[in-house]
Motif scaffolding. Structure first.
Motif, short mmCIF file in Angstrom:
data_model
loop_
_atom_site.label_atom_id
_atom_site.label_comp_id
_atom_site.label_asym_id
_atom_site.label_seq_id
_atom_site.Cartn_x
_atom_site.Cartn_y
_atom_site.Cartn_z
N VAL A 157 -36.49 -9.85 79.30
CA VAL A 157 -36.23 -9.51 80.70
C VAL A 157 -34.89 -8.78 80.79
N LYS A 158 -34.81 -7.85 81.73
CA LYS A 158 -33.59 -7.11 81.98
C LYS A 158 -33.45 -6.90 83.48
N VAL A 165 -30.40 -18.74 80.24
CA VAL A 165 -31.80 -19.13 80.17
C VAL A 165 -31.86 -20.62 79.90
N GLU A 166 -32.57 -21.35 80.74
CA GLU A 166 -32.66 -22.81 80.59
C GLU A 166 -33.14 -23.17 79.20
N GLY A 167 -32.44 -24.10 78.55
CA GLY A 167 -32.81 -24.54 77.21
C GLY A 167 -32.17 -23.74 76.10
N ARG A 168 -31.38 -22.72 76.45
CA ARG A 168 -30.72 -21.89 75.43
C ARG A 168 -29.22 -21.90 75.72
N ASN A 175 -42.87 -18.45 80.10
CA ASN A 175 -42.21 -18.73 81.36
C ASN A 175 -40.81 -19.26 81.10
N TYR A 176 -39.82 -18.69 81.78
CA TYR A 176 -38.43 -19.06 81.58
C TYR A 176 -37.73 -19.19 82.93
N LEU A 189 -39.35 -16.96 85.67
CA LEU A 189 -39.98 -15.67 85.42
C LEU A 189 -41.06 -15.81 84.37
N SER A 190 -42.16 -15.12 84.57
CA SER A 190 -43.22 -15.05 83.59
C SER A 190 -43.04 -13.75 82.79
N VAL A 191 -42.63 -13.89 81.55
CA VAL A 191 -42.24 -12.74 80.73
C VAL A 191 -43.41 -12.27 79.88
#
Length: 450
Positions: free
Chosen positions: A320-321, A339-342, A364-365, A381-383
């Protein structure tokens, strides 16, 4: 009238002939490479931009050729990609294949659909030789030639700041300082540096201090899934790399990839520096069993790497950008984009255009954006898989106007991450600290009881 051909004129003509009739498969010295790049820049002036990012210890220019639809400047939404070759002066295959990649990209623009789409959607930077002094000092031996180090006898791939070790006083070599400045001047998203002596794609981390990142012998980054995908993209697009054990007495690399630390720990490496401080995901590509193979091997090495070099470049469109903008549409610099989890050692932040790029596999992120004086914004977001369409998912975050205090101070900087992140008491190293302190605490307790 007799025409006298000076050495400089002959070199220029030789470079011009190479661009007109095809780049020959041989080892070009530093002067020839410079002349070739200048000739390419003249012949493709609307597609390329040639500039030096600095000089080597002996004063040789570190030439970078930038290619793309807008070669001279960054444009919002177009990611920045780079290849770096010849960091170790006696590892020469990367230097050769990058020159041939330049020829492929320039001649293929508008005639090759894949090349055209890459250059229309990506700004590509190529540094054929990071260590020209080492190259000029090299001898043509398969594994043991001179020239690995720079003129100061320093291994450039051990000279970058390291996230896991204290080295604040370390002196940076001229070539390393040039690359660090270059990295800070462009919002690079994806990169690879090209080496030799094995056939494998290696990914971060290269180092560890025994904290939570150390898992079953590997030093695992928060973006490990993306790094594994990137490494496999190259190895499986390469004609041989994914088949493992390509070199005599070489370690077996499953699928032709390896975690850098699992292969061997390395302090001060360039790929970790790119990732931790530059927000640029970089892997290391080992392209040949011989560091300095005979010239007769060069056509085959180019053929093996050509599809992989192109496939890897497309991966800059993963994830994503977008931009972070204030309520009036002005870009917000230095906003945290997490980003959740990173949990990255240095959080990713927006650049001067308010842009962010996060390389992510399809899925999904939940993305959180934090700006001083504002409530954090989150969005799930669905990437999709972006490389096929040559564009990551685009999503802009628009800040709300504050009703009570007026316009938020969007330019207020958040905490920087330019200093060392080495912290044995921090979250990623707490386990290591506990293990080291426990024997001392038990010994002290025993002495008090006795």
């Amino acid at each position: 009238m007799m025409v006298v051909f000076t050495p400089c004129l002959c070199l220029w003509l030789g470079a011009w002939v190479s661009t007109a009739s095809g780049l020959d498969f041989r080892y070009h010295n530093t002067v020839e490479v410079e002349q070739y790049l200048k000739a390419v820049n003249r012949n493709y002036s609307s597609l390329t931009h040639l500039h030096s990012i600095g000089k080597s210890v002996e004063g040789r220019d570190l030439w970078v050729l930038t290619l793309g639809k807008y070669p001279t400047e960054h444009r919002v939404g177009i990611p920045e990609f780079k290849y770096v070759g010849n960091m170790h002066g006696n590892e020469v295959v990367g230097r050769v294949v990058l020159l041939h990649l330049i020829e492929l990209l320039t001649q293929g623009y508008h005639s090759d659909p894949l090349v055209t789409r890459i250059l229309n959607s990506t700004r590509v930077h190529i540094l054929p030789s990071m260590n020209p002094d080492g190259f000029e000092a090299s001898t043509r031996d398969c594994m043991y030639s001179e020239g690995r180090f720079n003129k100061h006898r320093v291994d450039l791939n051990r000279n970058f700041p390291d996230a896991f070790e204290r080295d604040e006083e370390e002196q940076r070599e001229a070539e390393v300082r040039a690359v660090m400045d270059w990295l800070s001047s462009e919002p690079f998203v994806l990169s690879a540096n090209l080496h030799g002596g094995a056939v494998v794609a290696s990914y971060p981390y290269d180092n560890s201090n025994g904290g939570g990142e150390l898992q079953r012998g590997s030093s695992v980054s928060p973006d490990n899934d993306v790094f594994v995908h990137l490494a496999k993209t190259y190895s499986f697009s390469h004609t041989l790399m994914h088949k493992e054990n390509n070199c005599y007495e070489s370690k077996d690399f499953k699928d032709g990839i390896t975690n850098g630390f699992y292969w061997y720990p390395l302090s001060g490496g360039m790929q970790d520096y790119n990732y931790v401080w530059g927000q640029c995901l970089e892997i290391t590509l080992e392209l040949s069993c011989c560091k300095y193979p005979p010239e007769s091997d060069l056509p085959g090495l180019w053929a093996a790497n050509k599809p992989a070099l192109l496939a890897y470049m497309q991966q800059v469109h993963l994830g994503v950008k977008g931009q972070v903008l204030d309520w009036a549409g002005a870009p917000v610099e230095n906003a945290l984009v997490e980003v959740e989890g990173r949990r990255n050692l240095c959080p990713f932040r927006t650049d001067r255009n308010g842009e962010y790029y996060r390389l992510l596999l399809p899925g999904n992120y939940t993305v959180k954006v934090t700006v001083p004086g504002q409530e954090p914004m989150t969005k799930t977001l669905s990437v999709p898989y972006g490389p096929d369409g040559f564009s990551a998912l685009t999503h802009d975050f628009i800040l709300r106007r504050r009703s009570s205090d007026g316009v938020p101070d969007a330019t207020q900087p958040t905490e920087s991450c330019t200093a060392k992140v080495w912290n044995p008491a921090g979250s990623h190293s707490a386990a290591l600290l506990a293990r080291r302190l426990m024997p001392l605490l038990l010994l002290t307790l025993c002495r008090l009881l006795l």
